[in-house]
Design an enzyme around this catalytic site. Structure first.
Site, mmCIF file in Angstrom:
data_model
loop_
_atom_site.group_PDB
_atom_site.id
_atom_site.type_symbol
_atom_site.label_atom_id
_atom_site.label_comp_id
_atom_site.label_asym_id
_atom_site.label_seq_id
_atom_site.Cartn_x
_atom_site.Cartn_y
_atom_site.Cartn_z
ATOM 1 N N TYR A 152 0.708 -1.277 0.014
ATOM 2 C CA TYR A 152 -0.135 -0.061 -0.077
ATOM 3 C C TYR A 152 0.740 1.165 0.205
ATOM 4 O O TYR A 152 0.507 2.142 -0.882
ATOM 5 C CB TYR A 152 -0.983 0.067 1.289
ATOM 6 N N LYS A 156 0.999 4.024 -2.877
ATOM 7 C CA LYS A 156 0.447 5.505 -2.499
ATOM 8 C C LYS A 156 1.633 6.340 -2.946
ATOM 9 O O LYS A 156 1.451 7.738 -3.240
ATOM 10 C CB LYS A 156 -0.011 5.691 -1.270
HETATM 11 P P1 NAP Z 1 -13.229 2.276 1.560
HETATM 12 O O1 NAP Z 1 -14.391 2.869 2.713
HETATM 13 O O2 NAP Z 1 -12.565 0.814 1.731
HETATM 14 O O3 NAP Z 1 -13.914 2.475 0.184
HETATM 15 C C1 NAP Z 1 -13.286 1.822 -1.187
HETATM 16 C C2 NAP Z 1 -14.228 1.955 -2.040
HETATM 17 O O4 NAP Z 1 -13.435 1.511 -3.193
HETATM 18 C C3 NAP Z 1 -15.255 0.823 -2.015
HETATM 19 O O5 NAP Z 1 -16.571 1.450 -2.266
HETATM 20 C C4 NAP Z 1 -14.824 -0.254 -3.063
HETATM 21 O O6 NAP Z 1 -15.779 -1.199 -3.406
HETATM 22 C C5 NAP Z 1 -14.339 0.565 -3.986
HETATM 23 N N1 NAP Z 1 -13.319 -0.328 -4.878
HETATM 24 C C6 NAP Z 1 -12.311 -1.227 -4.192
HETATM 25 N N2 NAP Z 1 -11.755 -1.878 -5.322
HETATM 26 C C7 NAP Z 1 -12.163 -1.285 -6.571
HETATM 27 C C8 NAP Z 1 -12.057 -1.487 -7.595
HETATM 28 N N3 NAP Z 1 -11.193 -2.462 -8.304
HETATM 29 N N4 NAP Z 1 -12.652 -0.861 -8.739
HETATM 30 C C9 NAP Z 1 -13.823 0.093 -8.347
HETATM 31 N N5 NAP Z 1 -14.019 0.329 -6.922
HETATM 32 C C10 NAP Z 1 -13.231 -0.481 -6.085
HETATM 33 O O7 NAP Z 1 -12.072 3.125 1.561
HETATM 34 P P2 NAP Z 1 -12.018 4.545 2.096
HETATM 35 O O8 NAP Z 1 -11.340 4.662 3.423
HETATM 36 O O9 NAP Z 1 -13.241 5.587 1.639
HETATM 37 O O10 NAP Z 1 -10.688 5.135 1.210
HETATM 38 C C11 NAP Z 1 -10.749 5.939 -0.172
HETATM 39 C C12 NAP Z 1 -9.370 6.061 -0.713
HETATM 40 O O11 NAP Z 1 -8.599 6.949 0.206
HETATM 41 C C13 NAP Z 1 -8.674 4.958 -0.789
HETATM 42 O O12 NAP Z 1 -7.891 5.031 -1.991
HETATM 43 C C14 NAP Z 1 -7.830 4.816 0.462
HETATM 44 O O13 NAP Z 1 -6.506 4.202 0.121
HETATM 45 C C15 NAP Z 1 -7.612 6.313 0.653
HETATM 46 N N6 NAP Z 1 -7.061 6.591 2.143
HETATM 47 C C16 NAP Z 1 -7.845 6.379 2.879
HETATM 48 C C17 NAP Z 1 -7.615 6.761 4.283
HETATM 49 C C18 NAP Z 1 -8.392 6.227 5.475
HETATM 50 O O14 NAP Z 1 -7.936 6.530 6.652
HETATM 51 N N7 NAP Z 1 -9.703 5.875 5.233
HETATM 52 C C19 NAP Z 1 -6.508 7.257 4.662
HETATM 53 C C20 NAP Z 1 -5.472 7.470 3.377
HETATM 54 C C21 NAP Z 1 -6.104 7.101 2.109
HETATM 55 P P3 NAP Z 1 -16.440 -2.313 -2.687
HETATM 56 O O15 NAP Z 1 -17.175 -1.736 -1.235
HETATM 57 O O16 NAP Z 1 -17.193 -2.990 -3.651
HETATM 58 O O17 NAP Z 1 -15.209 -3.246 -2.266
#
Ligand code: NAP
Length: 251
Positions: A152, A156
């Site tokens: 990851y 990133k």
């Molecule tokens: P999340 O709640 O897990 O949501 C991720 C979404 O991406 C889900 O709806 C998932 O669909 C979808 N997804 C996964 N694989 C996919 C694919 N191959 N094609 C299309 N859609 C896909 O994640 P989040 O926390 O909102 O994070 C969103 C972004 O921010 C990510 O890139 C994450 O790495 C980044 N981020 C998050 C945090 C944090 O603290 N949360 C911090 C830094 C960066 P399904 O539900 O069907 O699996």
């Protein structure tokens, strides 16, 4: 409404993607919510439309080139040519290096890096033709290194290089490309991390908040606010940047 900018937000069914899609719709953009299964976006689309916005849900796996091209064609047909792209879809396959499988590595690279590449390649032609565009890539503070996240953090960090390179290539067409690097944001993704390490999510959030200078954890809306700025008309001189949305400084 017919000349509203058209945005695609990937991984928009929940978490940060859902908040970004909702915010961009509130800002007046027409929004395509892209996720693995468009039915999972139905509630968010319904709320956006009920609030007077314009949104559609589209199924696609961002790591699949044919599916990406088909999804973008659908967006063009249903909303018009997309000039805003938020590469947000993401997954975790955390493990210490000695336990990390090739599948763990490839899956994470496939969604974050290959996905952002395929989506950006599919959308850039509409942006250069329009002479205007915005790409926002979701990086992470994990790009700076994080135990158990070799895959990851590499993805990133890779997205930061990808962002700067696209900013250089696309700038002359009026397209800006930036990255948002969130710290800890309360979503299903961080809830899954708490579950993996066997800590109650509420306790986990309290523990993390105590280490953050502003004294709280982040919300999806914190990230959406930054995305809204980077997508705005007025942000046209901000490009190739990584904005840390982490409640404090990171380096
Ligand atoms: P999340 O709640 O897990 O949501 C991720 C979404 O991406 C889900 O709806 C998932 O669909 C979808 N997804 C996964 N694989 C996919 C694919 N191959 N094609 C299309 N859609 C896909 O994640 P989040 O926390 O909102 O994070 C969103 C972004 O921010 C990510 O890139 C994450 O790495 C980044 N981020 C998050 C945090 C944090 O603290 N949360 C911090 C830094 C960066 P399904 O539900 O069907 O699996």
């Amino acid at each position: 409404m017919t000349d509203a900018r058209v945005a695609i937000v990937t991984g928009a069914a929940r978490g940060i993607g859902a908040a970004v899609a909702t915010r961009l719709a509130r800002d007046g953009l027409s929004v395509a919510l892209l996720d693995l299964d468009e039915r999972s976006c139905a509630d968010v689309v319904e709320r956006i439309v009920a609030a007077g916005g314009r949104a559609v849900a589209v199924s696609s796996d961002v790591s699949d080139a044919a599916a990406v091209d088909a999804a973008v064609r659908r967006v063009v047909a249903e909303l018009g040519p997309p000039t805003v792209l938020v590469n947000n879809a993401g997954i975790l396959r955390d493990n210490l290096l000695f336990k990390m499988t090739e599948d763990d590595w490839d899956a994470v690279m496939g969604v974050h890096l290959r996905g952002a590449f395929l989506m950006s390649r599919a959308v850039q032609g509409f942006q250069t033709e329009a002479g205007w565009g915005r790409i926002v890539n979701l990086s992470s503070t994990s790009a700076l290194g994080n135990r158990g996240q070799a895959n990851y953090s590499a993805a990133k960090a890779g997205l930061q290089g990808f962002t700067k390179t696209l900013a250089i290539e696309l700038g002359k067409f009026g397209v800006t490309v930036n990255a948002i690097a969130p710290g800890f944001i309360a979503t299903d993704m961080t809830a899954a991390t708490a579950a993996r390490v066997g800590v109650d999510f509420e306790d986990f959030k309290k523990g993390v908040a105590a280490t953050i200078p502003v004294g709280r954890i982040g919300t999806p809306e914190d990230v959406a606010h930054t995305a809204s700025f980077l997508v705005s008309e007025g942000a046209g001189y901000v490009s190739g940047q990584v904005v840390y949305v982490a409640g404090g400084p990171k380096d």
